[in-house]
Write a protein that holds these residues in place. Structure first.
Motif, PDB file in Angstrom:
ATOM      1  N   ILE A 126     -10.128  35.372 -50.817  1.00  0.00           N
ATOM      2  CA  ILE A 126     -10.327  34.633 -52.058  1.00  0.00           C
ATOM      3  C   ILE A 126     -11.537  35.171 -52.811  1.00  0.00           C
ATOM      4  O   ILE A 126     -11.503  35.377 -54.028  1.00  0.00           O
ATOM      5  CB  ILE A 126     -10.465  33.122 -51.776  1.00  0.00           C
ATOM      6  CG1 ILE A 126      -9.147  32.577 -51.234  1.00  0.00           C
ATOM      7  CG2 ILE A 126     -10.887  32.380 -53.048  1.00  0.00           C
ATOM      8  CD1 ILE A 126      -9.173  31.102 -50.897  1.00  0.00           C
ATOM      9  N   THR A 154      -4.574  35.988 -54.951  1.00  0.00           N
ATOM     10  CA  THR A 154      -5.642  35.344 -55.699  1.00  0.00           C
ATOM     11  C   THR A 154      -5.909  36.098 -56.995  1.00  0.00           C
ATOM     12  O   THR A 154      -6.016  35.503 -58.074  1.00  0.00           O
ATOM     13  CB  THR A 154      -6.939  35.323 -54.856  1.00  0.00           C
ATOM     14  OG1 THR A 154      -6.609  34.883 -53.554  1.00  0.00           O
ATOM     15  CG2 THR A 154      -7.964  34.387 -55.470  1.00  0.00           C
ATOM     16  N   LEU A 174      -5.321  28.536 -56.663  1.00  0.00           N
ATOM     17  CA  LEU A 174      -5.236  28.447 -55.209  1.00  0.00           C
ATOM     18  C   LEU A 174      -3.888  27.959 -54.690  1.00  0.00           C
ATOM     19  O   LEU A 174      -3.613  28.100 -53.506  1.00  0.00           O
ATOM     20  CB  LEU A 174      -6.350  27.540 -54.679  1.00  0.00           C
ATOM     21  CG  LEU A 174      -7.723  28.209 -54.600  1.00  0.00           C
ATOM     22  CD1 LEU A 174      -8.720  27.281 -53.934  1.00  0.00           C
ATOM     23  CD2 LEU A 174      -7.654  29.524 -53.850  1.00  0.00           C
TER      24      LEU A 174
END
Lengths: 563, 308
Positions: free
Chosen positions: B114, B194, B230
């Motif tokens: 991430i 991401t 997310l």
């Protein structure tokens, strides 16, 4: 999970160098045993998870076998060259090779303090032989009188699997065993067996203490033993710790502070640990390191012939391999294999071309059996024989020779090489039939003519005890038709020759006669000898006196390691 | 919400029955004879073979064997493996270490995936973005076992920075290298997911609105861009937990970790129906719970999603 008979073994080096190595090793071990230079370090050894309880007659695979050998003492033990020495036995004697008087030494003790008696042997053997107990080593008691009565008669379903008992066993004990006194018992065999004393070092013949029969299931997890070591802990799938048995006073006295068997599932991993100094003794060098390990490990590299032997079985049920034309085809197939080239290029010289049906590490091996010329590569002669056979008994135009093997090990490469040889030299079609796992091949093979195997198949064999008989009888005798004689070879002449050898009065005479029996095999070629396997192993710089025995297992009691 | 979770939990029952029956059938159909294999080339004596068949109910028809298994599950006595160990004990030993390994891998891949993905997405088209994209492609294409063996040889054997193998009772340090290896592929996927999400959301209307309102850049990033980006990542991580637990066979082998993957592999090879199906059943349950957790998480991330 390697059953002892399943060969996963890999390469090694020239025969001559290893003989030198074992010879000087033998001398060392003698000195060690009498000296008091015992070291105190704990030796770590790569191993797999034992597949059975830690009981001799229950264990039939190498992982458990190695541990069991350290925990128990039997009547005799084998040194590095496979020579038999008495351990608990005082004497093993017979006038006719059929009735054996066995006396044991006084003063041996189990780890619970009870003495080792003759009855401990007799009871253990009776228990292992009795069919319903399901001991994997039960077959080893077959030669003893009364074995059939302890087995009953099984029923088979249409697939050849045991489905029930037609007759229950009529006896719980072997009639051929009799306890004479605390230190003496007699064994009566069904027929003379000259090599019977040699067999007694195998783990199935180890004794068991009285405590065993209280709870046979729990015993194997925390056994009471009489060997050089006792079990300290067994953490499943992970580690087995042994410590020296203080009460042990035999010839295999531990020269180190204990043994840690570490379970590995990947040989590359154990190799990395050996190089990183986390592991002392590596039992198997991985295929990926075969060409580099002698350089990587230096003095720690071990490479010597082993007791394993590989052949191609030619099943008797195939019509094209019967009669005179069939024999010529068998000879042609044998001569068309370039063993030198295959062992060099595919196995990097770590296998040795075979010249007989046994193994060079066995006492009595000569490699010079009359008739073994067929193991020498000769493309012209092979082609000539094959064509002659075709004139006598023509094959269909679309004939394809098949070779069956399991492909989960390293067999594919050499089977293809052999096939290519046949295609080039004999001008025939040849294909490999692959099975994903070993038990599938077993399954098909055991069905015989009804199975799917309609061609040659791979056979691997390694001895349980260092005797020529152990290669010949179990694979090619009529008595083994229900066992490992998967090609269904039947020869009265060969059976008679084995019987004569079994009745020989001395070991040398027996060996000579067993080699005579091999001549019959070369005459009939029920199998085509391929090569002998080798032990390729290694050890770290932290340990000394590392020796591997005839059975490819390290003699762990004599390894020294300082702390 | 509670009602929803309860209903989802009830679904476990039919899934459990269906999955175990299917698995049991598949292992049953596996060719070869596991009992014959126990004897090796020498073979077992018929009486011994029969005794073993009876002990493991292998002489019974398929449905009976399955019913024996079900009975075992509900009495917590699933019998013993071919080596004589209770199956329950095998499960109790294999799962904790694999779970620890999977959790460490999840943390590593999530944090780095991430983090890198967000940074690359924000700086789309710059040097960092293209470098990271290229490297993630390399990580996805190189098989895990190559990464494993190379790291083991370099970091473990040559440099000696981390333990070569995890061994028995592995601690955090000895599991670190295996966890990194296990995490590599998923790390690359999370990074790419991401990044793509962030690139998409950064130009979305609600982000522009937030910026126009004069919200500080940090707030825009964390409250609007990241949070909305997310959702696909969380879905992936949820499924990945199950994958990591079942699919770590290779990594566990390389680093000699005594976990689910290796145990399952050995049991399949040996044809130990009960062990295979028991382990797989636990995995099925792990999958179900991981998915449930993911669904609950959706609601947290996106307030528009509501479960009644």
């Amino acid at each position: 999970m390697t059953p002892r008979k399943r060969l996963v073994g890999l390469g090694a080096f020239a025969l001559a160098s290893s003989l030198v190595l074992t010879a000087c090793g033998g001398g060392n071990s003698g000195d060690e045993a009498t000296g008091d230079g015992a070291s105190t370090g704990i030796v770590t050894i790569s191993n797999g998870e034992p597949q059975n309880p830690l009981v001799g007659s229950m264990t039939n695979e190498t992982e458990g076998g190695l541990v069991v050998q350290q925990l128990y003492s039997g009547l005799v033990y084998y040194d590095a060259e496979g020579v038999v020495h008495n351990e608990i036995a005082e004497s093993i004697e017979s006038d006719d090779n059929q009735t054996w008087n066995i006396t044991i030494q006084d003063g041996w003790e189990w780890s619970d303090g009870t003495p080792v008696t003759a009855a401990n042997f007799v009871d253990a053997w009776n228990w292992a032989a009795y069919g319903p107990n399901g001991a994997k080593g039960a077959g080893f008691f077959d030669p003893i009188e009364g074995f059939a009565e302890t087995q009953g008669v099984p029923e088979f379903d249409e697939e050849g699997n045991v489905s029930g008992m037609a007759e229950e066993p009529t006896a719980e004990t072997l009639s051929g065993l009799e306890v004479v006194s605390d230190t003496e018992f007699t064994v009566t065999l069904g027929q003379p067996e000259s090599d019977f004393p040699i067999r007694l070092g195998y783990s199935a013949y180890f004794p068991l203490p009285d405590a065993y029969y209280d709870d046979t299931a729990a015993f194997g997890e925390k056994p009471v033993t009489n060997g050089p070591y006792v079990l300290e802990s067994w953490e499943h799938e992970s580690e087995i710790k042994l410590v020296p048995n203080e009460a042990y006073n035999g010839p295999r006295k531990a020269q180190n502070g204990g043994l840690d068997f570490i379970v590995y599932t990947d040989e590359n991993t154990s190799y990395a640990d050996l190089q990183g100094g986390n592991l002392d003794i590596l039992e198997n060098v991985p295929t990926s390191a075969m060409s580099t390990f002698e350089e990587d490990l230096g003095d720690g590299a071990i490479s010597e012939p082993s007791a394993s032997f590989a052949a191609l079985t030619v099943p008797e049920w195939l019509p094209e391999f019967q009669g005179d034309a069939g024999l010529k085809r068998r000879q042609a197939l044998s001569m068309a294999i370039n063993r030198e080239q295959i062992t060099e290029t595919i196995f990097a010289g770590t296998r040795i071309p075979a010249t007989d049906f046994t193994s060079p590490v066995i006492n009595g091996w000569t490699g010079e059996i009359p008739g073994n010329e067929v193991t020498t590569y000769n493309a012209e002669e092979a082609k000539k024989l094959w064509d002659e056979a075709n004139e006598e008994d023509p094959l269909p135009d679309d004939y394809v020779l098949t070779i069956s093997t399991n492909t989960d090990s390293d067999h594919q490469a050499w089977v293809e090489a052999v096939c290519n040889g046949y295609i080039n030299d004999l001008d025939i079609n040849c294909e490999m039939t692959g099975y994903p796992t070993f038990d599938e091949v077993l399954n098909e093979r055991d069905k015989g003519p009804d199975g799917k195997v309609d061609g040659l198949f791979r056979a691997g064999w390694s001895a349980d005890y260092p005797s020529l008989q152990n290669y010949l009888g179990p694979l090619y005798s009529k008595a083994a038709l229900a066992g490992s004689n998967d090609g269904r070879y039947e020869s009265d002449e060969f059976d008679a020759a084995l019987k004569t050898a079994a009745a020989a009065t001395s070991l040398d005479e027996a060996n000579e006669l067993y080699n005579k029996a091999q001549e019959i095999l070369f005459k009939d070629l029920p199998g085509i000898p391929l090569w002998y396997y080798s032990t390729t192993a290694g050890h770290s710089e932290n340990v000394d006196n590392v020796e591997f025995g005839w059975d490819s297992m390290p003699l762990l009691y004599e390894v020294t390691k300082s702390e | 919400m509670l009602w929803y979770i309860g209903r989802r939990l009830l679904q476990v029952i039919p899934v459990f029955l269906g999955a175990t029956l299917l698995l049991y059938g598949l292992v049953f159909l596996r060719p070869g004879d596991p009992v014959a294999a126990l004897g090796g080339e020498r073979g077992l004596s018929p009486a011994a073979e029969l005794a073993i068949r009876e002990a493991y109910h292998l002489d019974q028809p398929f449905l009976m064997q399955y019913l024996y298994f079900l009975k075992g599950v509900f009495t917590f006595d699933m019998g013993v493996t071919f080596t004589g160990r209770p199956v329950v004990e095998v499960i109790a030993q294999a799962f904790p270490v694999t779970f620890q390994l999977a959790l460490m891998a999840i943390v590593i891949e999530t944090v780095f995936g991430i983090g890198f993905g967000l940074w690359a997405g924000v700086r789309k088209g710059k040097l960092f973005d293209s470098t990271v994209l290229l490297w993630s492609l390399v990580l996805i294409s190189v098989p895990t076992f190559v990464i494993g063996f190379v790291m083991q040889a370099v970091v473990g054997v040559q440099l000696g920075w981390l333990p070569i193998t995890a061994g028995r009772d592995p601690d955090f340090i000895s599991l670190l290298m295996p966890a990194i290896v296990l995490a590599t592929t998923s790390f690359a996927y999370i990074l790419r997911l991401t990044r793509t999400s962030v690139v998409e959301n950064i130009t979305a209307d609600f982000v522009r609105t937030a910026r126009a309102k004069g919200l500080p850049r940090d707030k825009v990033m964390s409250r609007h861009v990241l949070r909305n980006s997310l959702i696909p990542v969380v879905t992936f991580i949820g499924i990945d937990l199950g994958n990591l637990m079942a699919g770590s066979i290779v990594t566990e082998g390389i680093f000699n970790i005594n976990g689910v993957g290796g145990t399952l592999y050995q049991a399949i090879i040996r044809g130990e129906n009960v062990t295979v199906v028991s382990l797989a059943t636990v995995l099925v349950i792990v999958y179900i719970f991981a998915n449930l957790l993911v669904d609950v998480f959706y609601a947290v991330l996106d307030p528009r999603i509501r479960y009644a």
